[in-house]
Structures are given as structure tokens and as C-alpha cells.
Design an enzyme around this catalytic site. Structure first.
Site, PDB file in Angstrom:
ATOM      1  N   HIS A  85       3.981   6.541  12.846  1.00  0.00           N
ATOM      2  CA  HIS A  85       2.757   7.226  12.432  1.00  0.00           C
ATOM      3  C   HIS A  85       3.073   8.717  12.315  1.00  0.00           C
ATOM      4  CE1 HIS A  85      -1.206   9.027  12.549  1.00  0.00           C
ATOM      5  NE2 HIS A  85      -1.651   7.863  12.106  1.00  0.00           N
ATOM      6  N   GLU A  87       1.675  11.282  13.258  1.00  0.00           N
ATOM      7  CA  GLU A  87       1.501  12.069  14.493  1.00  0.00           C
ATOM      8  C   GLU A  87       2.686  11.872  15.442  1.00  0.00           C
ATOM      9  OE1 GLU A  87      -2.420  10.560  15.210  1.00  0.00           O
ATOM     10  OE2 GLU A  87      -3.133  11.703  13.483  1.00  0.00           O
ATOM     11  N   GLU A 153       0.254   6.715   4.182  1.00  0.00           N
ATOM     12  CA  GLU A 153      -0.740   7.667   4.682  1.00  0.00           C
ATOM     13  C   GLU A 153      -0.282   9.090   4.355  1.00  0.00           C
ATOM     14  OE1 GLU A 153      -3.168   6.042   8.205  1.00  0.00           O
ATOM     15  OE2 GLU A 153      -1.258   6.679   9.020  1.00  0.00           O
ATOM     16  N   SER A 195      -8.341   9.255   6.031  1.00  0.00           N
ATOM     17  CA  SER A 195      -9.747   9.561   5.747  1.00  0.00           C
ATOM     18  C   SER A 195     -10.493   8.445   5.004  1.00  0.00           C
ATOM     19  CB  SER A 195      -9.863  10.884   4.984  1.00  0.00           C
ATOM     20  OG  SER A 195      -9.408  11.948   5.804  1.00  0.00           O
TER      21      SER A 195
HETATM   22  P1  PGA Z   1      -8.063   8.915   9.736  1.00  0.00           P
HETATM   23  O1  PGA Z   1      -6.677   8.494  10.384  1.00  0.00           O
HETATM   24  O2  PGA Z   1      -8.681   7.666   9.179  1.00  0.00           O
HETATM   25  O3  PGA Z   1      -8.859   9.507  10.875  1.00  0.00           O
HETATM   26  O4  PGA Z   1      -7.759   9.905   8.665  1.00  0.00           O
HETATM   27  C1  PGA Z   1      -5.846   7.544   9.797  1.00  0.00           C
HETATM   28  C2  PGA Z   1      -4.616   7.332  10.622  1.00  0.00           C
HETATM   29  O5  PGA Z   1      -4.129   8.285  11.237  1.00  0.00           O
HETATM   30  O6  PGA Z   1      -4.086   6.207  10.711  1.00  0.00           O
END
Ligand code: PGA
Length: 233
Positions: A85, A87, A153, A195
Site C-alpha cells: 500500500h 502508505e 491506487e 477516494s
Molecule cells: P481512500 O483510501 O478511499 O480513503 O482514498 C484508499 C486506500 O488507501 O486504499
């Protein structure tokens, strides 16, 4: 059937998890619902959705304080796990190499890795989206074909309320599909994340080569998550 995968990140108490599964009980859908929960909420006894985790250790066991191994996840009832991911890549310095290794460990433990890839805003602005996504894809997936999932993403779309246009999403998904077809992995589902909400979920999930959605913020509460499940056909 589409995948609708919620990612709770570092959110949620046991009470909130129980409330979510209670409300999922009344949902009628052909879609496959997965919730990727924090380790503290992994619960073998859940029903009405599949259980996912958000990370997996590279190590099989041993002295790695804080790491949760594939065997432990499997034991906790986990069926799939997010790897790479953005993050994790950003705050924990996870490279494509680490992500690929984690995907392999997941597969070795009969857990489906959901491999996340996506361009940065800088890459988008300089017209490098396709090259960046393709490189990340080919360097992050396991060498051997296995039962894995790709989540596209765009980094700049996560948690920002911003999304690419439908044309942009379509073009990237087609590029990913073709790259996977090139290595005979074309059966791999490709999800969109970033989002997603109840207003855009239906259109995005109807695009060609979009096999489902990965949802962060909107998956935390049944008031925002259930309407998404209901509009995705
Ligand atoms: P979000 O996050 O829908 O809050 O943009 C998506 C994700 O990080 O998988």
C-alpha cells in the site's frame, strides 16, 4: 462479481467492527466483500464478508518484534492481505523488492496478496503515469502466476477526495491488463482505489478491466460503505 475491499488502516475498535459486520448481515449482493482490518480486529468468527489484513511479515517466524507472519495471519482466518500500500511504501520505505517478497510469502501461506501500485503526483504531472505504473507492477508481482490481485491506487488520489477522470482510470487499467497479458497473468483481477465513494463507485466499477474497488475512508462506516456495495453491479 466484483471485489469490494475495505481498508480500515489504523482505525476501528472492536465495537465498531462488530457494528459493521452486523449491518453487513442484511446486504444482498453478488459482489465479494472483504474488509482489511488492523491486526487487533482480526476475528475468525466473522461472517457476511471475507477477512483481510493490511501487512504481512517477510519472515516465517522468530525474533522480529512487532511482525505478524503469514502463518499467524492464516491461523487468524485471513484470506487476503494488502501488500505495498502506498502508505507502507511511503512511511515504511517498502520497495518493490520487499513488496514482491511479501506477495510471495502470502501466496506460500495460501493468502491472496492484493498488490498496490500507483503513480505519484509528480509522475502524473510530468506525463510518466504509464511508465511508473508498469515498472511498479512488473517489479512488485511474484515471478510465478498465483492467485493475486492488483490494486491501482494513484498516490495523489488516496484520502484526498481527488480522483482521475474515468478516461484516465480506463487507460491505466488497460495498460495494467496488457502488461499482465504479456506475461500470461491476464486472469489477475485489477481493482481501482483512491477516494472512492457512493457517488463515483458505480461509474468507476463499470469501466472495462475494473474488477472491483479498494476503499479507505468510505469503508469505515456502514452509512458510507453499504451504499457503495449496493450500487456496484
Ligand atoms: P481512500 O483510501 O478511499 O480513503 O482514498 C484508499 C486506500 O488507501 O486504499
Amino acid at each position: 462479481m466484483k471485489f469490494i475491499i475495505g481498508n480500515w488502516k489504523s482505525n476501528g475498535t472492536i465495537e465498531e467492527k462488530d457494528a459493521m459486520f452486523k449491518s453487513l448481515k442484511n446486504v444482498r449482493t453478488n459482489n465479494k466483500i472483504v474488509l482489511c482490518l488492523p491486526f487487533t480486529l482480526l476475528d475468525k468468527n466473522i461472517s457476511h464478508a471475507h477477512l483481510g489484513a493490511q501487512d504481512i511479515s517477510i519472515h516465517p517466524n522468530g525474533a522480529f518484534t512487532g511482525d505478524i507472519s503469514g502463518k499467524m495471519l492464516k491461523d487468524a482466518g485471513v484470506e487476503c492481505v494488502l501488500v505495498g500500500h502506498s502508505e507502507r511504501r511511503l512511511y515504511h520505505n517498502e520497495t518493490n523488492d520487499i513488496v514482491k517478497n511479501k506477495a510471495k510469502v502470502a501466496l506460500d501461506n495460501q493468502i491472496v496478496p492484493i498488490i498496490c501500485i500507483g503513480e505519484t503526483l509528480e509522475e502524473k504531472k510530468t506525463g510518466r503515469t504509464m511508465t511508473a505504473v508498469k515498472k511498479m507492477l512488473l517489479e512488485s508481482i511474484p515471478d510465478k502466476y498465483g492467485d493475486y490481485i492488483i490494486a491501482y491506487e494513484p498516490r495523489w488520489a488516496i484520502g484526498t477526495g481527488l480522483t482521475p477522470t474515468l478516461e484516465e482510470i480506463s487507460a491505466v487499467h488497460e495498460t495494467i491488463f496488457k502488461a499482465l497479458r504479456g506475461i500470461e497473468h491476464e486472469d489477475t483481477p485489477i481493482l481501482y482505489g483512491g477516494s472512492v465513494n457512493m457517488d463515483n463507485a458505480s461509474q468507476i466499477s463499470s469501466l472495462p478491466h475494473v474488477d472491483g474497488l479498494l476503499i479507505g475512508g468510505a469503508s469505515l462506516k456502514s452509512e458510507t460503505f453499504l451504499p457503495i456495495i449496493n450500487v456496484v453491479k
